[in-house]
Design a protein around this motif. Structure first.
Motif, PDB file in Angstrom:
ATOM      1  N   LEU A 281       0.837  -1.196   0.000  1.00  0.00           N
ATOM      2  CA  LEU A 281       0.000   0.000   0.000  1.00  0.00           C
ATOM      3  C   LEU A 281       0.873   1.247   0.000  1.00  0.00           C
ATOM      4  O   LEU A 281       2.031   1.208   0.410  1.00  0.00           O
ATOM      5  CB  LEU A 281      -0.896   0.015   1.243  1.00  0.00           C
TER       6      LEU A 281
ATOM      7  N   LEU B  94     -10.587  -2.555   0.158  1.00  0.00           N
ATOM      8  CA  LEU B  94      -9.666  -3.268   1.052  1.00  0.00           C
ATOM      9  C   LEU B  94     -10.191  -3.428   2.474  1.00  0.00           C
ATOM     10  O   LEU B  94      -9.661  -4.240   3.240  1.00  0.00           O
ATOM     11  CB  LEU B  94      -8.329  -2.522   1.114  1.00  0.00           C
TER      12      LEU B  94
ATOM     13  N   LYS C  49     -10.883  -6.736   3.946  1.00  0.00           N
ATOM     14  CA  LYS C  49      -9.701  -7.610   4.020  1.00  0.00           C
ATOM     15  C   LYS C  49      -8.615  -7.033   4.922  1.00  0.00           C
ATOM     16  O   LYS C  49      -7.464  -7.466   4.878  1.00  0.00           O
ATOM     17  CB  LYS C  49      -9.141  -7.840   2.608  1.00  0.00           C
TER      18      LYS C  49
ATOM     19  N   GLN D  57      -6.263  -9.151   6.984  1.00  0.00           N
ATOM     20  CA  GLN D  57      -5.228  -9.883   6.254  1.00  0.00           C
ATOM     21  C   GLN D  57      -4.111  -8.957   5.773  1.00  0.00           C
ATOM     22  O   GLN D  57      -2.944  -9.339   5.764  1.00  0.00           O
ATOM     23  CB  GLN D  57      -5.843 -10.587   5.044  1.00  0.00           C
ATOM     24  N   ILE D  58      -4.481  -7.747   5.381  1.00  0.00           N
ATOM     25  CA  ILE D  58      -3.530  -6.824   4.761  1.00  0.00           C
ATOM     26  C   ILE D  58      -2.668  -6.097   5.781  1.00  0.00           C
ATOM     27  O   ILE D  58      -1.456  -5.918   5.598  1.00  0.00           O
ATOM     28  CB  ILE D  58      -4.290  -5.797   3.888  1.00  0.00           C
TER      29      ILE D  58
END
Length: 393
Positions: free
Chosen positions: A227, A265, A268, A271-272
């Protein structure tokens, strides 16, 4: 666009808000004819893009110069029922002056009412008392609500978590605008208090005060991969459902683009975010040492408890950010605001700290022996030309 319930207001607010302190022409009231066509056209294009994206919360303030007046040329072109408009007025010792300034805001905005009125800058207990005392500014707001000119009342703050929480605990406000983002999580306890009172939570300036993330240092870019630092910070904030909206402070239509990447995003985030958070923490520990990383803030005095009003916690925090993530430009900008921003950013620089006796004020710190030299190093590294708040320019 994604929307969240804005506390007890029951408004469905977009997770991004269009903050209005960067696209205006001047930080002072000026005649409309003095606004260049190019600037007004850019502002209108920014608002149109915001609304096209579903960002229907437009936020401004009486203290943002020509912002309200320029918005007033644009807002009547849209369906009022689809807009959430917030302005803010600073507390006044004379509530009649507070009401006069609100009326000026409403006139400039060219509206019959605002959805959200923020008491702008409850940063100290004195300003809180000025607001909530019998016959004070909040009583004026209640009159405005009865007259149909204000739907909900909140407050904005640059204060300490203690002042913010005390204001929340009055249970007189529907929402709060405060600072909270990855590099500064000190206000989390205040956010929890706001949630207990079912208040809306609006995060101020996550991309600018959150590290000048529109021009991040290369080290931070690498640490936040895959990111960008801006998207990481947005995701970090919005991964907490206790947070409802982030102010973007757009200055032109393209300023929304990077932020929009976070929308897909959020589901998620679990997870990220963990590998990025782990890298950031590991890097800080490597640069600072684990003991300092975990305990540097213990037992530090407030600026008013320190010789020459040196703001020790802020200076050490800025030094940590510069050493850990190369946020040197950010640290310089914030450091040189000390002594110039009053209660918005209190305290002084560590000037001539070598000549001061800090023993008494540091008696509760486990790092008392080394803090004076760290303050001196910070002053040498960051000191430069004084910086003013945007509204002072």
């Amino acid at each position: 666009m994604l929307y969240r319930r804005f506390g007890r207001t029951e408004l469905q607010i977009p997770v991004f808000s269009c903050g209005g302190m960067r696209y205006q022409h001047k930080w002072q009231d000026i005649p409309l004819q003095d606004v260049p066509d190019e600037n007004q056209q850019n502002l209108e294009a920014t608002i149109k893009r915001s609304l096209a994206l579903g960002i229907n919360h437009i936020e401004t303030a009486r203290g943002y110069g020509s912002s309200e007046m320029q918005l007033g040329q644009v807002l009547p072109k849209f369906d009022r029922s689809q807009l959430i408009i917030q302005t803010k007025v600073a507390p006044k010792d004379d509530p009649k002056e507070f009401r006069r300034q609100f009326n000026q805001s409403l006139h400039f905005l060219n509206l019959d009412y605002v959805d959200l009125l923020g008491i702008h800058g409850i940063n100290t207990e004195e300003l809180l008392e000025q607001t909530v005392r019998p016959g004070g500014c909040l009583d004026e707001v209640r009159k405005l609500q009865k007259a149909g000119k204000v739907r909900f009342v909140g407050f904005s703050t640059h204060g300490t978590p203690e002042v913010i929480t005390k204001t929340i605990e009055t249970d007189q406000f529907d929402y709060v605008n405060l600072h909270w983002y990855y590099i500064n999580q000190a206000n989390w306890s205040a956010i929890e208090a706001a949630n207990r009172h079912d208040m809306g939570v609006f995060i101020i300036s996550p991309s600018d005060k959150g590290g000048q993330l529109y021009k991040p240092p290369q080290k931070l870019v690498e640490l936040c991969q895959p990111l960008s630092p801006m998207v990481f910070n947005d995701l970090f904030c919005l991964s907490h459902p206790q947070v409802h909206t982030l102010s973007l402070g757009a200055s032109n239509p393209s300023d929304f683009d990077e932020h929009l990447k976070v929308l897909s995003l959020i589901e998620k985030a679990d997870q990220i975010l963990p590998p990025i958070l782990e890298r950031l923490e590991k890097t800080a520990i490597e640069q600072l040492g684990e003991n300092w990383y975990q305990t540097w803030h213990f037992g530090l005095p407030r600026a008013e408890e320190t010789p020459n009003n040196i703001n020790i916690p802020v200076i050490l925090w800025l030094q940590n950010l510069a050493r850990s993530y190369d946020l040197i430009d950010y640290a310089k900008m914030r450091y040189n605001l000390l002594g110039k921003a009053g209660h918005w950013f209190p305290g002084e620089k560590a000037e001539n700290v070598e000549s001061l006796n800090l023993k008494d004020c540091l008696k509760n710190s486990p790092h008392a022996a080394k803090i004076p030299s760290l303050l001196a190093e910070a002053h040498q590294a960051f000191n430069g030309e004084a910086v003013k708040r945007l509204s002072q320019q």
